[in-house]
Design a protein around this motif. Structure first.
Motif, mmCIF file in Angstrom:
data_model
loop_
_atom_site.group_PDB
_atom_site.id
_atom_site.type_symbol
_atom_site.label_atom_id
_atom_site.label_comp_id
_atom_site.label_asym_id
_atom_site.label_seq_id
_atom_site.Cartn_x
_atom_site.Cartn_y
_atom_site.Cartn_z
ATOM 1 N N PHE A 31 0.838 -1.202 0.000
ATOM 2 C CA PHE A 31 0.000 0.000 0.000
ATOM 3 C C PHE A 31 0.873 1.252 0.000
ATOM 4 O O PHE A 31 0.688 2.144 -0.827
ATOM 5 C CB PHE A 31 -0.929 -0.025 1.225
ATOM 6 C CG PHE A 31 -1.623 1.271 1.492
ATOM 7 C CD1 PHE A 31 -2.699 1.670 0.708
ATOM 8 C CD2 PHE A 31 -1.216 2.091 2.530
ATOM 9 C CE1 PHE A 31 -3.348 2.874 0.964
ATOM 10 C CE2 PHE A 31 -1.854 3.286 2.791
ATOM 11 C CZ PHE A 31 -2.933 3.679 2.007
ATOM 12 N N LEU A 32 1.849 1.299 0.926
ATOM 13 C CA LEU A 32 2.726 2.470 0.987
ATOM 14 C C LEU A 32 3.555 2.616 -0.283
ATOM 15 O O LEU A 32 3.740 3.730 -0.785
ATOM 16 C CB LEU A 32 3.642 2.397 2.209
ATOM 17 C CG LEU A 32 2.974 2.593 3.562
ATOM 18 C CD1 LEU A 32 4.009 2.479 4.678
ATOM 19 C CD2 LEU A 32 2.250 3.924 3.641
ATOM 20 N N GLY A 33 4.036 1.499 -0.810
ATOM 21 C CA GLY A 33 4.800 1.542 -2.052
ATOM 22 C C GLY A 33 3.987 2.096 -3.208
ATOM 23 O O GLY A 33 4.476 2.919 -3.994
ATOM 24 N N SER A 34 2.733 1.678 -3.297
ATOM 25 C CA SER A 34 1.881 2.178 -4.387
ATOM 26 C C SER A 34 1.607 3.668 -4.219
ATOM 27 O O SER A 34 1.531 4.402 -5.198
ATOM 28 C CB SER A 34 0.574 1.395 -4.470
ATOM 29 O OG SER A 34 -0.269 1.689 -3.380
ATOM 30 N N ARG A 35 1.487 4.109 -2.976
ATOM 31 C CA ARG A 35 1.269 5.551 -2.736
ATOM 32 C C ARG A 35 2.514 6.346 -3.130
ATOM 33 O O ARG A 35 2.409 7.423 -3.705
ATOM 34 C CB ARG A 35 0.911 5.828 -1.276
ATOM 35 C CG ARG A 35 -0.317 5.114 -0.742
ATOM 36 C CD ARG A 35 -1.543 5.172 -1.630
ATOM 37 N NE ARG A 35 -1.939 6.519 -1.941
ATOM 38 C CZ ARG A 35 -2.755 6.864 -2.944
ATOM 39 N NH1 ARG A 35 -3.260 5.952 -3.726
ATOM 40 N NH2 ARG A 35 -3.063 8.117 -3.173
ATOM 41 N N VAL A 36 3.706 5.826 -2.820
ATOM 42 C CA VAL A 36 4.957 6.507 -3.204
ATOM 43 C C VAL A 36 5.020 6.638 -4.721
ATOM 44 O O VAL A 36 5.290 7.717 -5.253
ATOM 45 C CB VAL A 36 6.195 5.753 -2.661
ATOM 46 C CG1 VAL A 36 7.468 6.244 -3.331
ATOM 47 C CG2 VAL A 36 6.291 5.917 -1.150
ATOM 48 N N TRP A 37 4.770 5.540 -5.442
ATOM 49 C CA TRP A 37 4.850 5.568 -6.900
ATOM 50 C C TRP A 37 3.786 6.448 -7.518
ATOM 51 O O TRP A 37 3.975 6.988 -8.609
ATOM 52 C CB TRP A 37 4.782 4.158 -7.474
ATOM 53 C CG TRP A 37 6.087 3.456 -7.331
ATOM 54 C CD1 TRP A 37 6.356 2.404 -6.494
ATOM 55 C CD2 TRP A 37 7.315 3.766 -7.984
ATOM 56 N NE1 TRP A 37 7.678 2.050 -6.608
ATOM 57 C CE2 TRP A 37 8.293 2.877 -7.519
ATOM 58 C CE3 TRP A 37 7.693 4.730 -8.935
ATOM 59 C CZ2 TRP A 37 9.605 2.897 -7.964
ATOM 60 C CZ3 TRP A 37 9.007 4.754 -9.366
ATOM 61 C CH2 TRP A 37 9.939 3.846 -8.886
ATOM 62 N N ARG A 38 2.665 6.594 -6.853
ATOM 63 C CA ARG A 38 1.588 7.441 -7.388
ATOM 64 C C ARG A 38 1.876 8.924 -7.152
ATOM 65 O O ARG A 38 1.581 9.749 -7.995
ATOM 66 C CB ARG A 38 0.257 7.059 -6.747
ATOM 67 C CG ARG A 38 -0.903 7.855 -7.266
ATOM 68 C CD ARG A 38 -2.210 7.289 -6.734
ATOM 69 N NE ARG A 38 -3.332 8.064 -7.154
ATOM 70 C CZ ARG A 38 -3.997 7.879 -8.288
ATOM 71 N NH1 ARG A 38 -3.634 6.932 -9.102
ATOM 72 N NH2 ARG A 38 -5.021 8.628 -8.601
ATOM 73 N N PHE A 99 -2.272 10.443 7.312
ATOM 74 C CA PHE A 99 -3.471 9.618 7.212
ATOM 75 C C PHE A 99 -3.111 8.161 6.917
ATOM 76 O O PHE A 99 -3.735 7.241 7.431
ATOM 77 C CB PHE A 99 -4.396 10.181 6.131
ATOM 78 C CG PHE A 99 -5.521 9.269 5.752
ATOM 79 C CD1 PHE A 99 -6.596 9.079 6.609
ATOM 80 C CD2 PHE A 99 -5.522 8.599 4.544
ATOM 81 C CE1 PHE A 99 -7.640 8.241 6.270
ATOM 82 C CE2 PHE A 99 -6.555 7.758 4.191
ATOM 83 C CZ PHE A 99 -7.617 7.578 5.065
ATOM 84 N N TYR A 100 -2.085 7.933 6.091
ATOM 85 C CA TYR A 100 -1.663 6.573 5.755
ATOM 86 C C TYR A 100 -1.142 5.827 6.986
ATOM 87 O O TYR A 100 -1.051 4.608 6.975
ATOM 88 C CB TYR A 100 -0.602 6.572 4.667
ATOM 89 C CG TYR A 100 -1.056 7.174 3.354
ATOM 90 C CD1 TYR A 100 -2.395 7.189 2.985
ATOM 91 C CD2 TYR A 100 -0.138 7.744 2.497
ATOM 92 C CE1 TYR A 100 -2.804 7.743 1.798
ATOM 93 C CE2 TYR A 100 -0.543 8.295 1.287
ATOM 94 C CZ TYR A 100 -1.885 8.295 0.948
ATOM 95 O OH TYR A 100 -2.277 8.847 -0.243
ATOM 96 N N LEU A 101 -0.805 6.554 8.033
ATOM 97 C CA LEU A 101 -0.409 5.920 9.294
ATOM 98 C C LEU A 101 -1.600 5.756 10.225
ATOM 99 O O LEU A 101 -1.652 4.822 11.013
ATOM 100 C CB LEU A 101 0.666 6.755 9.994
ATOM 101 C CG LEU A 101 1.968 6.947 9.234
ATOM 102 C CD1 LEU A 101 2.878 7.903 10.003
ATOM 103 C CD2 LEU A 101 2.661 5.621 9.011
ATOM 104 N N LEU A 102 -2.568 6.669 10.141
ATOM 105 C CA LEU A 102 -3.686 6.681 11.083
ATOM 106 C C LEU A 102 -4.745 5.614 10.819
ATOM 107 O O LEU A 102 -5.431 5.194 11.733
ATOM 108 C CB LEU A 102 -4.384 8.046 11.062
ATOM 109 C CG LEU A 102 -3.639 9.201 11.680
ATOM 110 C CD1 LEU A 102 -4.402 10.495 11.465
ATOM 111 C CD2 LEU A 102 -3.415 8.959 13.161
ATOM 112 N N VAL A 103 -4.924 5.208 9.576
ATOM 113 C CA VAL A 103 -6.024 4.293 9.273
ATOM 114 C C VAL A 103 -5.596 2.840 9.074
ATOM 115 O O VAL A 103 -6.121 1.965 9.739
ATOM 116 C CB VAL A 103 -6.847 4.802 8.070
ATOM 117 C CG1 VAL A 103 -7.856 3.775 7.612
ATOM 118 C CG2 VAL A 103 -7.558 6.081 8.460
#
Length: 174
Positions: A31-38, A99-103
């Protein structure tokens, strides 16, 4: 700013729905990797373009490497206590990454405990809102907007059941 607030609500809703829909197939690192690439390629281009534009418009402009580093990890959105951004509009990325840490983490905790994620996610957001309010009370509402979207996603089945009981005539009259 209202557009950004609406974006935070929609983002909270959509990303929470994706996490819940993935359930067993959700992997936090992916999930985090896809957010970085996006996000990161466009962000890096915008940062480089902003710095180059500043240099062209003001030949006396000098790059502050500490400020560049702070921008690269989105801390320019943490408020004036850290530093200003070279590209002012990127301030919202700090809150998005928070937010990516909170949810996802409380949702995964709830899944591990075989319970509903509503309480762990709510606690996570309340702690975050309190922390932000204590650090700089002007920014607590950014966390709240993500929370509103997240609650919409978590409560959607219950809301849908409740709305299904309302007759169409009542809706039309309203």
């Amino acid at each position: 700013f209202y557009g950004v607030h609406l974006f935070f609500i929609i983002s909270g809703y959509i990303i929470t729905r994706r996490i819940i829909a993935a359930r067993e197939g959700f992997h936090y690192t992916s999930f985090l990797g896809s957010r970085v690439w996006r996000i990161y390629p466009a962000f890096l281009f915008a940062l480089a373009f902003s710095i180059a534009s500043l240099r062209i418009m003001d030949p006396a402009f000098t790059i502050e490497w500490r400020r560049v580093l702070v921008n690269l990890v989105f801390l320019n959105g943490a408020g004036p206590l850290i530093t200003d951004g070279y590209n002012a509009v990127t301030w919202s990325l700090f809150w998005e990454w928070w937010f990516y840490l909170l949810v996802p983490l409380p949702v995964m905790l709830a899944w591990r405990m075989r319970s509903a994620p509503l309480i762990p996610v709510t606690v996570s957001f309340l702690v975050a809102i309190a922390a932000v309010a204590l650090l700089d009370g002007r920014y607590w509402h950014y966390v709240y907007f993500f929370f509103a979207g997240t609650m919409g996603a978590l409560c959607q089945p219950a809301i849908s059941r409740w709305l299904a009981r309302i007759p169409d005539g009542v809706v039309l009259a309203a």
